[in-house]
Scaffold this motif. Structure first.
Motif, PDB file in Angstrom:
ATOM      1  N   ILE A   1       0.724  -1.250   0.018  1.00 55.91           N
ATOM      2  CA  ILE A   1       0.128   0.098  -0.085  1.00 55.91           C
ATOM      3  C   ILE A   1       0.784   1.208   0.043  1.00 55.91           C
ATOM      4  CG2 ILE A   1      -1.800   1.432   1.162  1.00 55.91           C
ATOM      5  CD1 ILE A   1      -2.729  -1.513   2.369  1.00 55.91           C
ATOM      6  N   ALA A   2       2.072   1.120   0.803  1.00 61.29           N
ATOM      7  CA  ALA A   2       2.708   2.425   0.831  1.00 61.29           C
ATOM      8  C   ALA A   2       3.545   2.485  -0.542  1.00 61.29           C
ATOM      9  CB  ALA A   2       3.878   2.321   1.980  1.00 61.29           C
ATOM     10  N   SER A   3       3.845   1.636  -1.220  1.00 63.43           N
ATOM     11  CA  SER A   3       4.398   1.662  -2.654  1.00 63.43           C
ATOM     12  C   SER A   3       3.441   2.347  -3.444  1.00 63.43           C
ATOM     13  CB  SER A   3       5.264   0.613  -3.054  1.00 63.43           C
ATOM     14  OG  SER A   3       3.978  -0.422  -3.181  1.00 63.43           O
ATOM     15  N   GLU A   4       2.075   2.061  -3.203  1.00 62.62           N
ATOM     16  CA  GLU A   4       0.959   2.680  -4.339  1.00 62.62           C
ATOM     17  C   GLU A   4       0.743   4.084  -3.598  1.00 62.62           C
ATOM     18  OE1 GLU A   4      -2.230   0.156  -3.435  1.00 62.62           O
ATOM     19  OE2 GLU A   4      -1.533  -1.294  -4.387  1.00 62.62           O
ATOM     20  N   LEU A   5       1.006   4.550  -2.651  1.00 62.93           N
ATOM     21  CA  LEU A   5       0.493   5.984  -2.063  1.00 62.93           C
ATOM     22  C   LEU A   5       1.831   6.893  -2.420  1.00 62.93           C
ATOM     23  CD1 LEU A   5      -1.493   4.859   1.106  1.00 62.93           C
ATOM     24  CD2 LEU A   5      -2.254   5.746  -1.220  1.00 62.93           C
ATOM     25  N   PHE A   6       3.085   6.415  -2.031  1.00 62.24           N
ATOM     26  CA  PHE A   6       4.104   7.335  -1.972  1.00 62.24           C
ATOM     27  C   PHE A   6       5.107   7.004  -2.926  1.00 62.24           C
ATOM     28  CE2 PHE A   6       2.332   6.421   2.337  1.00 62.24           C
ATOM     29  CZ  PHE A   6       1.726   7.546   2.808  1.00 62.24           C
TER      30      PHE A   6
ATOM     31  N   LEU B   1      11.358   3.423   6.828  1.00 56.99           N
ATOM     32  CA  LEU B   1      10.402   4.196   5.913  1.00 56.99           C
ATOM     33  C   LEU B   1       8.867   4.111   5.999  1.00 56.99           C
ATOM     34  CD1 LEU B   1      10.477   6.712   3.877  1.00 56.99           C
ATOM     35  CD2 LEU B   1      10.651   4.956   2.071  1.00 56.99           C
ATOM     36  N   LEU B   2       8.597   2.891   6.210  1.00 59.11           N
ATOM     37  CA  LEU B   2       7.290   2.469   6.505  1.00 59.11           C
ATOM     38  C   LEU B   2       6.993   3.169   7.770  1.00 59.11           C
ATOM     39  CD1 LEU B   2       4.820   0.825   5.420  1.00 59.11           C
ATOM     40  CD2 LEU B   2       5.836  -1.051   6.653  1.00 59.11           C
TER      41      LEU B   2
ATOM     42  N   MET C   1      10.867  -6.048  -1.866  1.00 58.97           N
ATOM     43  CA  MET C   1      11.069  -5.271  -2.803  1.00 58.97           C
ATOM     44  C   MET C   1      11.982  -5.836  -4.096  1.00 58.97           C
ATOM     45  SD  MET C   1      12.311  -1.525  -0.998  1.00 58.97           S
ATOM     46  CE  MET C   1      13.486  -2.213  -0.273  1.00 58.97           C
ATOM     47  N   ASP C   2      12.528  -6.864  -3.678  1.00 67.96           N
ATOM     48  CA  ASP C   2      13.451  -7.722  -4.753  1.00 67.96           C
ATOM     49  C   ASP C   2      12.571  -8.647  -5.540  1.00 67.96           C
ATOM     50  OD1 ASP C   2      15.612  -6.239  -4.370  1.00 67.96           O
ATOM     51  OD2 ASP C   2      16.359  -7.758  -2.775  1.00 67.96           O
ATOM     52  N   MET C   3      11.382  -8.840  -5.266  1.00 71.14           N
ATOM     53  CA  MET C   3      10.392  -9.741  -5.841  1.00 71.14           C
ATOM     54  C   MET C   3       9.897  -9.010  -7.060  1.00 71.14           C
ATOM     55  SD  MET C   3       8.133 -11.841  -3.069  1.00 71.14           S
ATOM     56  CE  MET C   3       7.739 -12.945  -4.101  1.00 71.14           C
ATOM     57  N   LYS C   4       9.638 -10.032  -8.032  1.00 68.80           N
ATOM     58  CA  LYS C   4       9.018  -9.620  -9.362  1.00 68.80           C
ATOM     59  C   LYS C   4       7.731  -8.842  -9.003  1.00 68.80           C
ATOM     60  CE  LYS C   4      10.916 -13.389 -11.926  1.00 68.80           C
ATOM     61  NZ  LYS C   4      10.678 -14.788 -12.822  1.00 68.80           N
TER      62      LYS C   4
ATOM     63  N   ASP D   1       8.380   8.066  -2.911  1.00 65.89           N
ATOM     64  CA  ASP D   1       9.533   7.459  -2.420  1.00 65.89           C
ATOM     65  C   ASP D   1       9.629   6.153  -1.724  1.00 65.89           C
ATOM     66  OD1 ASP D   1       7.802   8.319  -0.322  1.00 65.89           O
ATOM     67  OD2 ASP D   1       9.577   9.416   0.847  1.00 65.89           O
ATOM     68  N   CYS D   2       8.378   5.461  -1.917  1.00 65.68           N
ATOM     69  CA  CYS D   2       8.553   4.157  -1.544  1.00 65.68           C
ATOM     70  C   CYS D   2       8.530   2.984  -2.911  1.00 65.68           C
ATOM     71  CB  CYS D   2       7.087   3.786  -0.874  1.00 65.68           C
ATOM     72  SG  CYS D   2       7.274   4.554   0.947  1.00 65.68           S
ATOM     73  N   LYS D   3       8.520   3.655  -4.126  1.00 64.07           N
ATOM     74  CA  LYS D   3       8.592   2.728  -5.144  1.00 64.07           C
ATOM     75  C   LYS D   3      10.053   2.475  -5.434  1.00 64.07           C
ATOM     76  CE  LYS D   3       4.640   5.430  -7.017  1.00 64.07           C
ATOM     77  NZ  LYS D   3       3.602   4.306  -6.700  1.00 64.07           N
ATOM     78  N   GLY D   4      10.085   1.435  -5.924  1.00 64.91           N
ATOM     79  CA  GLY D   4      11.668   1.056  -6.568  1.00 64.91           C
ATOM     80  C   GLY D   4      12.406   0.785  -5.349  1.00 64.91           C
ATOM     81  N   HIS D   5      13.843   0.478  -5.314  1.00 69.91           N
ATOM     82  CA  HIS D   5      14.621   0.173  -4.273  1.00 69.91           C
ATOM     83  C   HIS D   5      14.739   1.124  -3.321  1.00 69.91           C
ATOM     84  CE1 HIS D   5      17.860  -2.305  -2.661  1.00 69.91           C
ATOM     85  NE2 HIS D   5      18.467  -0.972  -2.450  1.00 69.91           N
TER      86      HIS D   5
END
Length: 434
Positions: free
Chosen positions: A68-73, A86-87, A223-226, A75-79
């Motif tokens: 969810i964090a990677s969808e909303l923010f 950060l979470l 984060m390292d998963m496909k 700076d939570c995308k990618g590596h």
């Protein structure tokens, strides 16, 4: 076992991520859990499975929170180098970030101390069996000195084979330990079990939590998963592997040795080729684990001290001092079972049970608010947490707080208790010298 080649750009698969989870978690539990179960009675086996189920669940919802964090923010995308911190920041601001950071480093530093104590204990047993007598305290110094040059390398981000090697070593050690206990069972004519009390149960709970604790590294694996959403499947498979490694050794040790179990089950095994093989396998696993576990602490220290990323004398000195701190704590509290319970009951309980619940609920709340602001009904579907899950979350949260406090307080009492207090190694050495 064939180790598959992992390409960073492709990402980890579900099986490979599960192996990373199992390789990180399984290790010390194989040695310490039999005694922990003996301290709780046969119900400890049920408690072990229950804690594994709860750890699986909190691992899954921690993964959901990061998704969810990677969808909303952005700076939570990618590596991200420190995803758990950060979470915590996205959920509860600077306070959440600092709380997670402190718990992470206490857990990893304490884990390095425990691994060093176990490795020294194993080496003392092995060398003594071969006819030489080198004390446990000197083995701590020898192993720490041996590890220092290995900490001078950069970071373990490219050591992909370590997880597979650690899992394979743990699995091989498990098989050998069970076989060795089975061969020794006819010699144990009358197995007796001791009574359990509150303090023993609390200490055992801390040990069990430590043996199942891997959540600090879970966001990094995810984060390292496909596909981020596949992480829950990897968590389930990873904990299945862990339980399959833990239960045979724990059950065999409990039913065969009973109240004669040592804090390290390797000390119960009959001497011979099988026990020597196990000692080597487990010690190799522990030595690798020390370098990996202490690395995040080293990186944090170097960042605070502005140590250059290139190889310089400053890196060597800084990392030598960090290892020296680990050695000092190990020499001061040379009883790994008490440290297992303390870390498991304090910082690791927070990271394994409390933070995943709080962050999961907070991320869902933020997603609902974001959906309402843009009137996105499609996005809002399935966001609200069902009532049964809310009840389960609050029950786990309450259980984590109560169990964590009980285990931590009991561990502290046990460490300072006159009956179980162990003199620091440097005190014993100085006394012997005089």
């Amino acid at each position: 076992m064939t180790t598959p080649l992992i390409h960073r750009e492709r990402g980890l698969t579900i099986p490979s991520t599960a192996v990373f989870i199992a390789g990180e978690i399984a290790g010390t539990g194989i040695l310490a859990l039999p005694r922990a179960v003996e301290d709780t009675g046969w119900a400890g086996l049920i408690l072990l499975v229950l804690c594994a189920i709860l750890s699986t669940y909190t691992g899954i919802i921690l993964g959901e929170a990061w998704t969810i964090a990677s969808e909303l923010f952005e700076d939570c995308k990618g590596h991200v180098q420190n995803p758990y911190q950060l979470l915590g920041q996205k959920a509860y601001g600077a306070a959440g970030r600092y709380a997670v950071s402190v718990c992470l480093h206490v857990t990893m530093f304490g884990g390095a101390v425990v691994f060093l104590l176990l490795a020294a204990d194993n080496m003392e047993t092995l060398v003594k069996a071969l006819g030489h007598d080198i004390s446990f305290c000197f083995w701590l110094l020898i192993i720490a000195g041996f590890l220092v040059p290995f900490t001078w390398f950069g970071t373990p981000k490219d050591f992909w084979l370590v997880a597979y090697g650690a899992t394979l070593a743990s699995a091989s050690a498990t098989v050998i330990i069970v076989v060795s206990i089975g061969l020794d069972a006819p010699n144990q004519t009358s197995t007796q079990h001791q009574g359990a009390d509150f303090q023993k149960i609390a200490l055992a709970l801390g040990t069990i939590v430590f043996a199942l604790g891997g959540h600090p590294a879970f966001p990094t694996f995810q984060m390292d998963m496909k596909r981020l959403k596949d992480f829950k499947k990897a968590v389930c498979l990873g904990f299945v592997i862990v339980v399959l490694l833990y239960l045979p050794v724990t059950s065999a040790g409990y039913f065969v040795y009973g109240n004669t179990l040592n804090d390290n089950i390797l000390n119960n095994l009959p001497s011979g080729g099988l026990s020597y093989a196990v000692l080597l396998l487990v010690t190799i696993h522990l030595l690798l684990a020390i370098v990996i576990v202490i690395s995040p602490v080293i990186q944090e220290v170097e960042m605070v001290l502005h140590v250059p990323r290139d190889f310089t004398w400053k890196r060597c000195v800084t990392r030598l001092l960090v290892v020296a701190c680990v050695l000092f704590v190990a020499e001061t509290v040379p009883k790994f079972n008490s440290l297992l319970s303390l870390i498991g009951g304090s910082s690791l309980t927070i990271l394994d049970f409390i933070c995943p619940i709080l962050f999961h609920m907070k991320m869902h709340k933020l997603k609902v608010e974001a959906s309402e602001q843009i009137n996105d009904n499609n996005r809002l579907e399935g966001v609200h947490i069902p009532l049964w899950r809310k009840v389960l979350n609050y029950e786990i949260l309450g259980l984590g707080v109560v169990a964590g406090v009980a285990a931590s307080v009991s561990a502290i009492i046990n460490i300072v208790s006159p009956d179980s207090f162990s003199m620091p190694c440097y005190v014993n050495i100085s006394s012997a010298a005089t």
